[in-house]
Design an enzyme around this catalytic site. Structure first.
Site, PDB file in Angstrom:
ATOM      1  N   HIS A 168       0.801  -1.240   0.000  1.00 32.44           N
ATOM      2  CA  HIS A 168       0.000   0.000   0.000  1.00 32.44           C
ATOM      3  C   HIS A 168       0.829   1.283   0.000  1.00 32.44           C
ATOM      4  O   HIS A 168       0.280   2.349  -0.288  1.00 32.44           O
ATOM      5  CB  HIS A 168      -0.928   0.052   1.221  1.00 32.44           C
TER       6      HIS A 168
HETATM    7  N1  ZLM Z   1      -9.038   2.526  11.705  1.00 37.72           N
HETATM    8  N2  ZLM Z   1      -5.155  -1.046  16.682  1.00 37.72           N
HETATM    9  C1  ZLM Z   1      -3.945  -3.953   5.383  1.00 37.72           C
HETATM   10  C2  ZLM Z   1      -4.219  -2.585   5.981  1.00 37.72           C
HETATM   11  C3  ZLM Z   1      -5.640  -2.435   6.459  1.00 37.72           C
HETATM   12  C4  ZLM Z   1      -8.942   2.574   7.785  1.00 37.72           C
HETATM   13  C5  ZLM Z   1     -10.454   2.030   9.758  1.00 37.72           C
HETATM   14  C6  ZLM Z   1      -8.154   1.957  12.722  1.00 37.72           C
HETATM   15  C7  ZLM Z   1      -7.482  -2.055  10.785  1.00 37.72           C
HETATM   16  C8  ZLM Z   1      -7.157  -2.024  12.192  1.00 37.72           C
HETATM   17  C9  ZLM Z   1      -4.813  -0.288  14.473  1.00 37.72           C
HETATM   18  C10 ZLM Z   1      -4.753  -0.961  18.086  1.00 37.72           C
HETATM   19  C11 ZLM Z   1      -2.188  -5.288   4.097  1.00 37.72           C
HETATM   20  C12 ZLM Z   1      -8.819   1.081   7.481  1.00 37.72           C
HETATM   21  C13 ZLM Z   1      -9.586   1.438  10.859  1.00 37.72           C
HETATM   22  C14 ZLM Z   1      -8.841   1.197  13.835  1.00 37.72           C
HETATM   23  C15 ZLM Z   1      -9.127   4.075   9.767  1.00 37.72           C
HETATM   24  C16 ZLM Z   1      -7.548  -1.539   8.685  1.00 37.72           C
HETATM   25  C17 ZLM Z   1      -4.505  -0.264  15.807  1.00 37.72           C
HETATM   26  C18 ZLM Z   1      -7.550  -2.780  14.428  1.00 37.72           C
HETATM   27  C19 ZLM Z   1      -6.524  -1.953  14.903  1.00 37.72           C
HETATM   28  O1  ZLM Z   1      -6.726  -2.608  17.124  1.00 37.72           O
HETATM   29  C20 ZLM Z   1      -6.158  -1.894  16.306  1.00 37.72           C
HETATM   30  C21 ZLM Z   1      -5.361   0.251  18.743  1.00 37.72           C
HETATM   31  C22 ZLM Z   1      -5.838  -1.145  14.004  1.00 37.72           C
HETATM   32  C23 ZLM Z   1      -6.153  -1.183  12.634  1.00 37.72           C
HETATM   33  C24 ZLM Z   1      -7.856  -2.818  13.091  1.00 37.72           C
HETATM   34  N3  ZLM Z   1      -7.071  -1.145   9.855  1.00 37.72           N
HETATM   35  C25 ZLM Z   1      -8.220  -3.015  10.121  1.00 37.72           C
HETATM   36  N4  ZLM Z   1      -8.247  -2.645   8.798  1.00 37.72           N
HETATM   37  C26 ZLM Z   1      -7.324  -0.829   7.384  1.00 37.72           C
HETATM   38  C27 ZLM Z   1      -5.903  -1.014   6.876  1.00 37.72           C
HETATM   39  C28 ZLM Z   1      -2.500  -4.101   5.014  1.00 37.72           C
HETATM   40  O2  ZLM Z   1      -2.578  -6.502   4.685  1.00 37.72           O
HETATM   41  O3  ZLM Z   1      -2.879  -5.202   2.865  1.00 37.72           O
HETATM   42  C29 ZLM Z   1      -0.697  -5.350   3.730  1.00 37.72           C
HETATM   43  C30 ZLM Z   1       0.246  -5.451   4.854  1.00 37.72           C
HETATM   44  N5  ZLM Z   1      -7.580   0.577   7.560  1.00 37.72           N
HETATM   45  O4  ZLM Z   1      -9.789   0.402   7.216  1.00 37.72           O
HETATM   46  C31 ZLM Z   1      -9.651   2.985   8.905  1.00 37.72           C
HETATM   47  C32 ZLM Z   1     -10.115   3.318   7.569  1.00 37.72           C
HETATM   48  C33 ZLM Z   1      -8.285   3.491  10.925  1.00 37.72           C
HETATM   49 ZN    ZN Z   2      -3.931  -7.315   3.480  1.00 31.71          ZN
END
Ligand code: ZLM
Ligand code: ZN
Length: 392
Positions: A145
């Protein structure tokens, strides 16, 4: 060990940096670099290092990262300090570069982590370019990404783009294949304007509900007459619950057609393990065997290939998939015992002692499959039409 021997007639190299695995994104952050340690320990317990050239890689240099990333962004990454330390007086830049939020936190040793990840992928690419490896494995890479001047989705440095830039010095056409559950947007965008890289991403697609929201069937790159890269981005948008059988059929059908039209000279494959059943962030019903079948199929094309890691948020399954795929690379997948070796470190961490858990063992309840056969056939038809614009 288990009769695992060096493959005859070709060389596999394994590129890793144990220091990278000690980094933490934060206590409950889904990305756990420790999964790489678990993977290496399983690969080792099965005796696979005897069959490969094993390298501990150096960190990529600033200049190497600068081949894709902008200087402003890199300068900030070098200087950025985690929140619990002083010097965090730069909120403007954090916003501009998408750093410091919950997806891409600033953590201790961030720059070293990034340069080690990029180092493994660059070393893998160089072994392919020099002909010293036929398949090079970089499970610490695959951070698809990251953009030129922006972190995104747990990715800060796009090691895949850097590795493909190396391959382009030697090979005329590179096929990039991405089986992470998330769309490979950063790699796709980086090569939007060239026909020397074709990108194919298989992922869950649900704009506004699933990250990053791009990668629809019609997203094939800027379609201008003057853009040689037009039609060279292929997307396979999927719904929740896809099974091994459907995924393998789609994968083989699409990649066979792409290979015939594009005639790539090397393959770069991102093997994100978050497409497995039971992944903390994933949505699919793939088993280790189905995920691995995609790697086996790519190997059967007989081209030089890099295997990158990527996502994967249930570490025991990440280790299973990447250890199995390492055995496929060395041609030992028909011999590898299904039972996890008695002496494997963290053996109890795997919960079930098999390399191939059933869907029921991977998750409480398998997801409802929302991919109809009709829709999958439409996807294939659309891609076949798109490929008529591509010929070499
Ligand atoms: N929020 N903590 C895949 C990348 C996926 C953006 C919605 C954050 C999470 C996720 C972070 C501990 C690859 C989004 C999500 C909550 C804005 C995503 C920190 C849980 C946690 O518990 C968590 C406090 C966090 C982040 C869930 N983020 C799940 N999905 C995605 C990014 C990367 O696998 O493709 C390659 C390595 N982000 O959906 C939000 C819109 C931030
Ligand atoms: Zn992924």
């Amino acid at each position: 060990e288990f009769g695992i021997q060096r493959p005859k007639g070709y060389t596999v190299s394994y590129h890793a940096q144990p220091e990278m695995e000690k980094h933490h994104f934060g206590q409950t952050h889904p990305m756990k670099p420790w999964r790489l340690t678990l993977t290496k320990s399983l690969v080792t317990a099965y005796g696979m290092p005897f069959a490969m050239d094993n390298y501990i890689t150096r960190e990529a240099t600033y200049e190497e990262l600068n081949a894709f990333h902008s200087s402003d962004y890199l300068d900030y990454l070098v200087s950025a300090a985690p929140e619990d330390q002083p010097a965090d007086d730069n909120p403007d830049k954090e916003v501009r570069f998408n750093l410091g939020g919950s997806d891409c936190p600033l953590f201790h040793g961030l720059y070293n982590y990034c340069s080690m990840s990029a180092g493994t992928s660059l070393d893998a690419a160089r072994k392919i370019c020099s002909g010293q490896s036929d398949i090079a494995i970089a499970w610490g890479g695959g951070l698809h990404h990251a953009k030129k001047s922006e972190a995104s989705g747990f990715c800060y440095i796009n090691d895949i783009v850097l590795a493909i830039l190396q391959l382009l010095r030697i090979y005329p056409r590179i096929l990039y294949i991405d089986i992470d559950v998330h769309h490979g947007d950063g790699v796709e965008e980086a090569f939007f304007s060239t026909d020397r890289v074709m990108t194919v991403s298989f992922h869950k697609y649900q704009p506004d509900y699933f990250f990053p929201g791009t990668g629809g069937l019609d997203d094939n790159g800027p379609k201008s007459e003057h853009n040689p890269g037009a039609h060279h981005s292929i997307n396979v948008p999927l719904n929740d619950g896809i099974t091994d059988e459907q995924y393998e059929w789609l994968f083989k059908t699409v990649i066979t057609a792409v290979n015939e039209h594009y005639r790539p000279s090397a393959i770069a494959m991102q093997c994100g393990a978050d497409s497995l059943a039971g992944d903390r962030l994933g949505r699919f019903n793939l088993r280790v065997q189905g995920h691995g079948a995609c790697v086996r199929f790519c190997k059967s094309l007989g081209l030089p290939m890099i295997l990158f890691g990527g996502g994967g948020y249930t570490p025991r399954n990440v280790a299973r998939a990447w250890a199995y795929e390492t055995s496929i690379a060395i041609g030992a997948d028909d011999r590898i015992p299904e039972t996890i070796p008695e002496h494997a470190p963290w053996r109890e961490h795997f919960i079930h002692d098999t390399l191939f858990p059933t869907l029921e063992q991977s998750m409480n309840e398998p997801r409802h499959n929302r991919n109809s056969e009709k829709r999958l056939r439409e996807i294939v038809q659309h891609i076949n039409e798109q490929l008529r614009f591509v010929s070499h």
